[in-house]
Write an enzyme that holds these catalytic residues in place. Structure first.
Site, PDB file in Angstrom:
ATOM      1  N   SER A  12     100.897  22.774  78.847  1.00  0.00           N
ATOM      2  CA  SER A  12     101.858  22.264  77.865  1.00  0.00           C
ATOM      3  C   SER A  12     103.219  22.115  78.539  1.00  0.00           C
ATOM      4  O   SER A  12     103.799  23.103  79.008  1.00  0.00           O
ATOM      5  CB  SER A  12     101.994  23.226  76.694  1.00  0.00           C
ATOM      6  OG  SER A  12     103.169  22.883  75.967  1.00  0.00           O
ATOM      7  N   HIS A  37      99.388  18.260  78.050  1.00  0.00           N
ATOM      8  CA  HIS A  37      99.584  18.519  76.616  1.00  0.00           C
ATOM      9  C   HIS A  37     101.064  18.373  76.262  1.00  0.00           C
ATOM     10  O   HIS A  37     101.930  19.001  76.880  1.00  0.00           O
ATOM     11  CB  HIS A  37      99.088  19.929  76.305  1.00  0.00           C
ATOM     12  CG  HIS A  37      99.095  20.292  74.857  1.00  0.00           C
ATOM     13  ND1 HIS A  37      98.090  19.932  73.986  1.00  0.00           N
ATOM     14  CD2 HIS A  37      99.982  21.009  74.117  1.00  0.00           C
ATOM     15  CE1 HIS A  37      98.358  20.410  72.773  1.00  0.00           C
ATOM     16  NE2 HIS A  37      99.507  21.070  72.823  1.00  0.00           N
ATOM     17  N   ASP A  39     103.863  18.593  73.294  1.00  0.00           N
ATOM     18  CA  ASP A  39     104.124  19.205  71.993  1.00  0.00           C
ATOM     19  C   ASP A  39     105.301  18.547  71.282  1.00  0.00           C
ATOM     20  O   ASP A  39     106.457  18.738  71.665  1.00  0.00           O
ATOM     21  CB  ASP A  39     104.409  20.701  72.180  1.00  0.00           C
ATOM     22  CG  ASP A  39     103.144  21.492  72.441  1.00  0.00           C
ATOM     23  OD1 ASP A  39     102.192  21.360  71.649  1.00  0.00           O
ATOM     24  OD2 ASP A  39     103.100  22.234  73.441  1.00  0.00           O
ATOM     25  N   MET A  41     107.595  18.352  68.078  1.00  0.00           N
ATOM     26  CA  MET A  41     108.021  19.188  66.940  1.00  0.00           C
ATOM     27  C   MET A  41     109.205  18.533  66.237  1.00  0.00           C
ATOM     28  O   MET A  41     110.060  17.943  66.891  1.00  0.00           O
ATOM     29  CB  MET A  41     108.439  20.572  67.445  1.00  0.00           C
ATOM     30  CG  MET A  41     107.354  21.258  68.265  1.00  0.00           C
ATOM     31  SD  MET A  41     107.822  22.936  68.641  1.00  0.00           S
ATOM     32  CE  MET A  41     106.484  23.414  69.734  1.00  0.00           C
ATOM     33  N   HIS A  70     100.263  16.506  70.720  1.00  0.00           N
ATOM     34  CA  HIS A  70     100.080  17.428  69.587  1.00  0.00           C
ATOM     35  C   HIS A  70     101.277  17.281  68.658  1.00  0.00           C
ATOM     36  O   HIS A  70     102.380  17.717  68.990  1.00  0.00           O
ATOM     37  CB  HIS A  70      99.971  18.857  70.153  1.00  0.00           C
ATOM     38  CG  HIS A  70      99.865  19.932  69.136  1.00  0.00           C
ATOM     39  ND1 HIS A  70     100.051  21.264  69.462  1.00  0.00           N
ATOM     40  CD2 HIS A  70      99.591  19.913  67.805  1.00  0.00           C
ATOM     41  CE1 HIS A  70      99.888  22.002  68.371  1.00  0.00           C
ATOM     42  NE2 HIS A  70      99.619  21.213  67.362  1.00  0.00           N
ATOM     43  N   MET A  72     103.414  18.281  65.699  1.00  0.00           N
ATOM     44  CA  MET A  72     103.745  19.333  64.734  1.00  0.00           C
ATOM     45  C   MET A  72     104.866  18.765  63.874  1.00  0.00           C
ATOM     46  O   MET A  72     106.035  19.182  63.959  1.00  0.00           O
ATOM     47  CB  MET A  72     104.158  20.617  65.476  1.00  0.00           C
ATOM     48  CG  MET A  72     102.958  21.334  66.093  1.00  0.00           C
ATOM     49  SD  MET A  72     103.400  22.443  67.429  1.00  0.00           S
ATOM     50  CE  MET A  72     103.394  21.274  68.792  1.00  0.00           C
ATOM     51  N   MET A 141      94.736  26.714  66.626  1.00  0.00           N
ATOM     52  CA  MET A 141      95.998  27.359  67.010  1.00  0.00           C
ATOM     53  C   MET A 141      95.789  28.872  67.071  1.00  0.00           C
ATOM     54  O   MET A 141      95.303  29.475  66.110  1.00  0.00           O
ATOM     55  CB  MET A 141      97.109  27.046  65.991  1.00  0.00           C
ATOM     56  CG  MET A 141      97.513  25.590  65.885  1.00  0.00           C
ATOM     57  SD  MET A 141      98.086  24.822  67.415  1.00  0.00           S
ATOM     58  CE  MET A 141      99.445  25.899  67.885  1.00  0.00           C
ATOM     59  N   GLY A 149     105.097  30.794  74.550  1.00  0.00           N
ATOM     60  CA  GLY A 149     105.285  32.195  74.929  1.00  0.00           C
ATOM     61  C   GLY A 149     105.095  33.209  73.823  1.00  0.00           C
ATOM     62  O   GLY A 149     105.565  34.343  73.934  1.00  0.00           O
ATOM     63  N   ASP A 176      95.139  26.470  71.487  1.00  0.00           N
ATOM     64  CA  ASP A 176      96.563  26.285  71.772  1.00  0.00           C
ATOM     65  C   ASP A 176      97.347  27.526  71.355  1.00  0.00           C
ATOM     66  O   ASP A 176      97.465  27.827  70.163  1.00  0.00           O
ATOM     67  CB  ASP A 176      97.068  25.044  71.031  1.00  0.00           C
ATOM     68  CG  ASP A 176      98.446  24.616  71.501  1.00  0.00           C
ATOM     69  OD1 ASP A 176      99.033  25.310  72.349  1.00  0.00           O
ATOM     70  OD2 ASP A 176      98.935  23.577  71.004  1.00  0.00           O
ATOM     71  N   GLY A 177      97.889  28.221  72.373  1.00  0.00           N
ATOM     72  CA  GLY A 177      98.755  29.365  72.107  1.00  0.00           C
ATOM     73  C   GLY A 177      98.271  30.636  72.781  1.00  0.00           C
ATOM     74  O   GLY A 177      97.153  31.091  72.518  1.00  0.00           O
ATOM     75  N   SER A 199     103.187  28.872  79.093  1.00  0.00           N
ATOM     76  CA  SER A 199     103.809  29.885  79.949  1.00  0.00           C
ATOM     77  C   SER A 199     102.885  30.359  81.064  1.00  0.00           C
ATOM     78  O   SER A 199     103.341  30.592  82.182  1.00  0.00           O
ATOM     79  CB  SER A 199     104.321  31.062  79.117  1.00  0.00           C
ATOM     80  OG  SER A 199     103.647  31.180  77.912  1.00  0.00           O
TER      81      SER A 199
HETATM   82  C1  DX5 Z   1     102.953  26.013  70.226  1.00  0.00           C
HETATM   83  C2  DX5 Z   1     102.558  24.832  71.088  1.00  0.00           C
HETATM   84  C3  DX5 Z   1     101.821  25.223  72.317  1.00  0.00           C
HETATM   85  C4  DX5 Z   1     102.624  26.060  73.247  1.00  0.00           C
HETATM   86  C5  DX5 Z   1     101.699  26.943  74.024  1.00  0.00           C
HETATM   87  O1  DX5 Z   1     103.574  25.571  69.083  1.00  0.00           O
HETATM   88  O2  DX5 Z   1     101.729  23.945  70.360  1.00  0.00           O
HETATM   89  O3  DX5 Z   1     101.253  24.111  72.992  1.00  0.00           O
HETATM   90  O4  DX5 Z   1     103.427  25.347  74.106  1.00  0.00           O
HETATM   91  O5  DX5 Z   1     102.489  27.778  74.793  1.00  0.00           O
HETATM   92  P1  DX5 Z   1     101.992  29.152  75.411  1.00  0.00           P
HETATM   93  O6  DX5 Z   1     100.797  28.813  76.287  1.00  0.00           O
HETATM   94  O7  DX5 Z   1     103.165  29.616  76.162  1.00  0.00           O
HETATM   95  O8  DX5 Z   1     101.593  30.032  74.262  1.00  0.00           O
HETATM   96 ZN    ZN Z   2     100.443  22.315  71.402  1.00  0.00          ZN
END
Ligand code: DX5
Ligand code: ZN
Length: 226
Positions: A12, A37, A39, A41, A70, A72, A141, A149, A176-177, A199
């Site tokens: 990500s 990936h 993200d 938001m 992705h 959000m 998720m 992180g 994811d996460g 991370s």
């Molecule tokens: C969370 C994101 C993830 C996130 C994952 O809202 O959708 O893709 O970046 O990060 P890590 O691997 O650090 O949990």
């Molecule tokens: Zn994501």
């Protein structure tokens, strides 16, 4: 993009240097990333705000593998064409983002992309039962979306239930996460085949020291292939 169930690592870029996305994307791909990936938001569906269609379009020429976007965001439907134009290969929307996920999936497919549906930790596997013949990916998720992180929330049972519901259908299960060498093995064992990791891939590395990204991805791969 032929379907296969081999395990893919999707770093990500939420954990990348935001002033240097092109070089970061090239670095993770050179080091063996299978997908990239992205993200998105909106500061509304989730508390954090990242980037929109023009930025994603600017990432596109740097991505040689699969651009996995992705969303959000809520609402979703009015932005689908913009992400198709930005060059998303896979576009994933949250089932919790609105009342008409079926219509959203239809629109993503009609725009020529693979369609994903993401489930927050509180949303059951059964909620996608009637979408399995039309989706390409279910994203489970394992944190509440919004930030990289965060602490992993164990959703192994949900992954196992989805894997059995999916059967022979060509549907990916993405996690994811909080994916790292400790959490990856049981998820893969339960049936996940796309592992998003922010991370755990970017920690300790940089575009000037990209070998660390490769070592971090190798550590995740070794954890489930041992
Ligand atoms: C969370 C994101 C993830 C996130 C994952 O809202 O959708 O893709 O970046 O990060 P890590 O691997 O650090 O949990
Ligand atoms: Zn994501």
């Amino acid at each position: 993009m032929a379907f296969d169930r081999s395990v893919k690592i999707a770093p990500s870029i939420l954990s990348a240097d935001f002033a240097n996305f092109g070089a970061e994307i090239r670095a993770i791909e050179d080091q063996g990333a299978d997908w990239v990936h992205v993200d998105v938001m909106d500061g509304h569906f989730v508390p954090n705000l990242t980037f929109g269609p023009p930025a994603v379009k600017a990432f596109r020429p740097h991505v040689k593998t699969v651009m996995d976007v992705h969303l959000m965001i809520a609402p979703v439907d009015q932005y689908i064409d913009a992400y198709a134009d930005a060059g998303a290969d896979v576009l994933t929307a949250h089932i919790e983002a609105g009342p008409h996920i079926h219509r959203t999936v239809q629109a993503i497919k009609a725009a020529g992309m693979k369609a994903g549906v993401a489930l927050n930790p509180g949303t059951p596997a059964e909620s996608v039962q009637h979408l399995l013949d039309m989706v390409d990916l279910i994203c489970v998720m394992t944190v509440n979306p919004g930030f990289g992180g965060q602490k992993f929330i164990d959703m192994t049972d949900k992954v196992r239930a989805l894997r059995s519901m999916i059967g022979d259908r060509p549907v990916h299960i993405e996690i994811d996460g909080g994916v790292d060498p400790k959490t990856a093995p049981k998820l893969v064992e339960a049936g996940a085949d796309v592992l998003v990791a922010g991370s755990a891939v970017f920690k300790g590395g940089s575009v000037d020291n990209p070998v660390v990204y490769g070592q971090n991805m190798d550590a995740i791969r070794k954890s489930f292939s041992a």
